[in-house]
Design a protein around this motif. Structure first.
Motif: not given
Length: 237
Positions: A3-9
């Motif tokens: 539970t957090n901000t997940l960043i990807g492509c």
């Protein structure tokens, strides 16, 4: 699921990123491993083009480190060809393949409809009727008619996440009233190519700080996507 901000492509196998992100001497077979050293989520789009198998997803599961999260895009046969009509078996199979293949590394199931899919009550009811609510369902529309309160009220009731987009022809509002925030950045003004400036990235960071969020850069037809993902990650530290 974390539970957090997940960043990807939305892709990683990209020759434009060699020397920009991937080291010049790194063979392409090691690119995903390198990607996983810098990001903890990936939006798997290959399943949109070809219906997956459990073994395919298991292979990706095994390649990814512990605590890595995959979001998975539903096959176009479901969203673009059948458009949720007469696809009960296909949906059941896709959900089960995703569950068995990715196990605890499965994040969201993304359903992206085509621009020709214009809002109607019947279509909204059909979506609600066909989804499996044991999963984190995210629905992305490509026609502006779906940006309306009736859709949002129904999605909130059924705990479906309305996909926020950055797209040349669609509203860019970041909506927070759903189980999570899911953002796809496609590139504006030139879809798949345009980069985002620091002000836009800071706005995204601030808007996603307070709840579980997935942010995927799909402006990957150049080096823009990976550079933006790295910039947003830096802002989020």
């Amino acid at each position: 699921m974390k539970t957090n901000t997940l960043i990807g492509c939305s892709s990683f196998n990209n020759r434009f990123w060699k020397g920009v992100f991937y080291p010049e001497n790194l063979p392409s077979k090691k690119w995903f491993e390198f990607y996983c050293q810098h990001f903890d989520t990936y939006e798997f789009n290959g399943s949109f083009y070809k219906f997956p198998t459990v073994r395919i997803f298991q292979n990706w599961y095994e390649k990814a480190p512990e605590n890595f999260i995959f979001s998975v895009k539903a096959p176009k046969e479901i969203t673009h060809i059948r458009k949720f009509e007469d696809c009960t078996v296909l949906l059941k199979d896709f959900y089960e393949i995703s569950r068995l293949g990715f196990r605890e590394k499965l994040g969201c199931i993304l359903f992206q409809f085509p621009p020709s899919y214009v809002f109607s009550i019947e279509k909204l009811e059909n979506i609600v009727r066909n989804l499996n609510y044991e999963f984190e369902n995210v629905v992305e529309f490509r026609h502006q008619s779906w940006w309306n309160q009736e859709v949002w009220d129904v999605f909130k009731h059924y705990k479906i996440t309305f996909c926020c987009v950055s797209h040349p022809n669609l509203p860019e509002t970041i909506l927070k009233d759903f189980p999570l925030i899911y953002i796809r950045l496609h590139g504006v003004p030139k879809m798949f190519y345009s980069s985002y400036d620091s002000d836009k990235l800071l706005h995204i960071k601030n808007e996603t700080d307070s709840q579980t969020s997935f942010v995927y850069f799909n402006n990957t037809a150049s080096e823009a996507g990976i550079l933006n993902a790295l910039q947003l990650k830096e802002l989020s530290i």
